[in-house]
Design a protein around this motif. Structure first.
Motif, PDB file in Angstrom:
ATOM      1  N   SER A  36       0.831  -1.198   0.000  1.00 22.22           N
ATOM      2  CA  SER A  36       0.000   0.000   0.000  1.00 22.22           C
ATOM      3  C   SER A  36       0.867   1.251   0.000  1.00 22.22           C
ATOM      4  O   SER A  36       2.083   1.194   0.241  1.00 22.22           O
ATOM      5  CB  SER A  36      -0.916  -0.003   1.222  1.00 22.22           C
ATOM      6  N   ILE A  37       0.235   2.385  -0.237  1.00 20.24           N
ATOM      7  CA  ILE A  37       0.959   3.650  -0.241  1.00 20.24           C
ATOM      8  C   ILE A  37       1.525   3.950   1.143  1.00 20.24           C
ATOM      9  O   ILE A  37       2.644   4.448   1.274  1.00 20.24           O
ATOM     10  CB  ILE A  37       0.031   4.789  -0.717  1.00 20.24           C
ATOM     11  N   VAL A  38       0.765   3.639   2.186  1.00 13.88           N
ATOM     12  CA  VAL A  38       1.245   3.857   3.555  1.00 13.88           C
ATOM     13  C   VAL A  38       2.488   3.015   3.822  1.00 13.88           C
ATOM     14  O   VAL A  38       3.464   3.483   4.427  1.00 13.88           O
ATOM     15  CB  VAL A  38       0.140   3.530   4.576  1.00 13.88           C
ATOM     16  N   GLN A  39       2.474   1.769   3.377  1.00 17.76           N
ATOM     17  CA  GLN A  39       3.638   0.899   3.561  1.00 17.76           C
ATOM     18  C   GLN A  39       4.836   1.406   2.765  1.00 17.76           C
ATOM     19  O   GLN A  39       5.985   1.300   3.224  1.00 17.76           O
ATOM     20  CB  GLN A  39       3.277  -0.530   3.144  1.00 17.76           C
ATOM     21  N   GLN A  40       4.600   1.967   1.591  1.00 13.15           N
ATOM     22  CA  GLN A  40       5.684   2.564   0.815  1.00 13.15           C
ATOM     23  C   GLN A  40       6.270   3.762   1.546  1.00 13.15           C
ATOM     24  O   GLN A  40       7.498   3.934   1.591  1.00 13.15           O
ATOM     25  CB  GLN A  40       5.169   2.994  -0.562  1.00 13.15           C
ATOM     26  N   VAL A  92       6.267   4.359   4.783  1.00 16.53           N
ATOM     27  CA  VAL A  92       7.013   3.884   5.947  1.00 16.53           C
ATOM     28  C   VAL A  92       8.352   3.285   5.520  1.00 16.53           C
ATOM     29  O   VAL A  92       9.397   3.551   6.142  1.00 16.53           O
ATOM     30  CB  VAL A  92       6.189   2.841   6.739  1.00 16.53           C
ATOM     31  N   SER A  93       8.356   2.503   4.460  1.00 14.56           N
ATOM     32  CA  SER A  93       9.588   1.875   3.972  1.00 14.56           C
ATOM     33  C   SER A  93      10.615   2.924   3.552  1.00 14.56           C
ATOM     34  O   SER A  93      11.798   2.834   3.897  1.00 14.56           O
ATOM     35  CB  SER A  93       9.274   0.955   2.789  1.00 14.56           C
ATOM     36  N   ALA A  94      10.160   3.936   2.811  1.00 20.71           N
ATOM     37  CA  ALA A  94      11.070   4.986   2.358  1.00 20.71           C
ATOM     38  C   ALA A  94      11.584   5.819   3.526  1.00 20.71           C
ATOM     39  O   ALA A  94      12.765   6.210   3.546  1.00 20.71           O
ATOM     40  CB  ALA A  94      10.359   5.882   1.345  1.00 20.71           C
ATOM     41  N   SER A  95      10.739   6.089   4.507  1.00 20.59           N
ATOM     42  CA  SER A  95      11.160   6.864   5.680  1.00 20.59           C
ATOM     43  C   SER A  95      12.197   6.101   6.499  1.00 20.59           C
ATOM     44  O   SER A  95      13.171   6.681   6.998  1.00 20.59           O
ATOM     45  CB  SER A  95       9.947   7.202   6.549  1.00 20.59           C
ATOM     46  N   MET A 150      13.233  16.921   7.978  1.00 17.67           N
ATOM     47  CA  MET A 150      13.056  17.236   6.569  1.00 17.67           C
ATOM     48  C   MET A 150      13.026  15.982   5.708  1.00 17.67           C
ATOM     49  O   MET A 150      12.158  15.819   4.847  1.00 17.67           O
ATOM     50  CB  MET A 150      14.201  18.161   6.115  1.00 17.67           C
ATOM     51  N   GLN A 151      13.959  15.087   5.945  1.00 11.10           N
ATOM     52  CA  GLN A 151      14.172  13.978   5.032  1.00 11.10           C
ATOM     53  C   GLN A 151      13.195  12.821   5.222  1.00 11.10           C
ATOM     54  O   GLN A 151      12.830  12.162   4.247  1.00 11.10           O
ATOM     55  CB  GLN A 151      15.610  13.448   5.173  1.00 11.10           C
ATOM     56  N   LEU A 152      12.788  12.546   6.455  1.00 13.42           N
ATOM     57  CA  LEU A 152      11.919  11.390   6.668  1.00 13.42           C
ATOM     58  C   LEU A 152      10.605  11.514   5.903  1.00 13.42           C
ATOM     59  O   LEU A 152      10.269  10.626   5.105  1.00 13.42           O
ATOM     60  CB  LEU A 152      11.675  11.175   8.162  1.00 13.42           C
ATOM     61  N   PRO A 153       9.841  12.595   6.091  1.00 15.18           N
ATOM     62  CA  PRO A 153       8.615  12.707   5.290  1.00 15.18           C
ATOM     63  C   PRO A 153       8.896  12.988   3.825  1.00 15.18           C
ATOM     64  O   PRO A 153       8.186  12.491   2.942  1.00 15.18           O
ATOM     65  CB  PRO A 153       7.863  13.869   5.954  1.00 15.18           C
ATOM     66  N   ALA A 154       9.941  13.803   3.557  1.00 16.37           N
ATOM     67  CA  ALA A 154      10.240  14.168   2.167  1.00 16.37           C
ATOM     68  C   ALA A 154      10.639  12.936   1.347  1.00 16.37           C
ATOM     69  O   ALA A 154      10.180  12.756   0.213  1.00 16.37           O
ATOM     70  CB  ALA A 154      11.360  15.201   2.122  1.00 16.37           C
ATOM     71  N   PHE A 174      14.060  -3.664   1.040  1.00 17.03           N
ATOM     72  CA  PHE A 174      14.031  -4.636   2.135  1.00 17.03           C
ATOM     73  C   PHE A 174      12.729  -4.540   2.922  1.00 17.03           C
ATOM     74  O   PHE A 174      12.070  -5.550   3.187  1.00 17.03           O
ATOM     75  CB  PHE A 174      15.225  -4.415   3.061  1.00 17.03           C
ATOM     76  N   PHE A 175      12.358  -3.315   3.312  1.00 19.98           N
ATOM     77  CA  PHE A 175      11.132  -3.141   4.097  1.00 19.98           C
ATOM     78  C   PHE A 175       9.891  -3.473   3.277  1.00 19.98           C
ATOM     79  O   PHE A 175       8.900  -3.982   3.822  1.00 19.98           O
ATOM     80  CB  PHE A 175      11.051  -1.722   4.660  1.00 19.98           C
TER      81      PHE A 175
END
Length: 315
Positions: A40-44, A46-49, A109-113, A306-307
């Motif tokens: 899902s988009i939420v999982q994406q 979280v994975s990117a963050s 800045m980077q986690l949400p971005a 990985f996530f």
């Protein structure tokens, strides 16, 4: 003659279906991320963050050193021994924590971005490629540029704070005071100082990086010995793609750092570029930036994959 005609038509149909199968296999291979990982988009996000958090903690000191080298007005090309002396001086005068100056606003800045950026890129790429029928690499280019542009505009003020804290170190402990000072002295538009340079740097970087990374990843995956090594394939492809893109776009990064690091004397992109040219410092800080950006991109994409794999296993 009749049987010969039927035979020829059968061969043509067989060839046509073979070509269709090949195109389908190539299409599936190119879009392996979008089809293989149903998250899902939420999982994406979280994975990117998570990927961004790991990347920044590991590689951030190199970014501080790079900023110091670029901001210090020295004539000539930065040598490797200067990297060592700058690092040693920072630690001796201000302590080891100095190498992580500006990390809090960077994480904010980077986690949400990064979450928004990577998620927008991947979904945009799959939409343009799968729904609109764009060429895969063209879809990667367009989606990468659009998602990066939106991300840069959104985090412009925090990027300004981060650069100031890296340059000034312990003189600026509160990033809110930097924002207030900038607005009081130069107006609210000053919060996006250097954003033009960031876009000029990031748009070509993004174009080169995503196209080259996707191309290399697909080529590596097709090797017989690399079919089941998605994480290492992604890391290697991102490492090479980021190295090439970093070298090409580094002069713009020097200009951006100069523009954002000196809020007391605001100057235009053209004027700063002229000063950097006169100092012959367009590649100042390239070594630490290359040492940070290349592995950072590799760690980011590998951690992200990985996530996503963890989410898939849980599903």
């Amino acid at each position: 003659k009749y049987h010969l005609k039927v035979k020829n038509n059968t061969k043509k149909n067989h060839t046509f279906h073979e070509n269709m199968d090949i195109n389908k296999r190539e299409r599936k291979s190119s879009s392996h991320i979008g089809q293989k990982n149903k998250v899902s988009i939420v999982q994406q996000l979280v994975s990117a963050s998570c990927g961004s958090f790991v990347t920044n903690i590991v590689t951030y000191p190199l970014d501080v050193i790079k900023t110091q080298l670029q901001y210090t007005k020295k004539h000539g090309t930065i040598q490797s021994n200067q990297v060592y002396h700058v690092t040693k001086n920072l630690i001796q005068t201000q302590g080891l924590k100095r190498l992580w100056s500006g990390l809090p606003p960077t994480l904010i800045m980077q986690l949400p971005a990064s979450g928004i950026y990577i998620t927008m890129y991947e979904n945009g790429r799959d939409y343009l490629y799968g729904t609109k029928g764009y060429n895969y690499y063209k879809a990667s280019l367009i989606s990468g540029v659009l998602s990066r542009t939106l991300a840069v505009m959104a985090i412009g003020p925090l990027e300004l704070v981060r650069t100031n804290m890296q340059v000034m170190g312990t003189q600026h402990r509160n990033f809110l005071s930097i924002l207030q000072t900038a607005v009081q002295n130069h107006g609210w538009r000053s919060l996006w100082t250097g954003t033009s340079a960031t876009l000029i740097r990031d748009v070509p970087f993004t174009s080169l990086y995503w196209c080259l990374m996707e191309y290399l990843r697909d080529k590596i995956k097709k090797l017989p010995s690399r079919e089941n090594h998605d994480l290492s394939n992604s890391f290697a492809a991102a490492l090479v793609a980021a190295s090439v893109s970093t070298i090409i776009t580094h002069p713009i990064d020097v200009i951006k750092t100069r523009m954002q690091g000196n809020m007391a004397h605001r100057t235009s992109f053209r004027v700063v570029a002229q000063h950097v040219y006169q100092e012959r410092a367009f590649f100042g800080g390239l070594a630490p930036r290359l040492a940070r950006v290349a592995p950072a991109c590799g760690i980011m994409i590998a951690t992200y994959e990985f996530f996503k794999g963890v989410w898939n296993q849980n599903e």
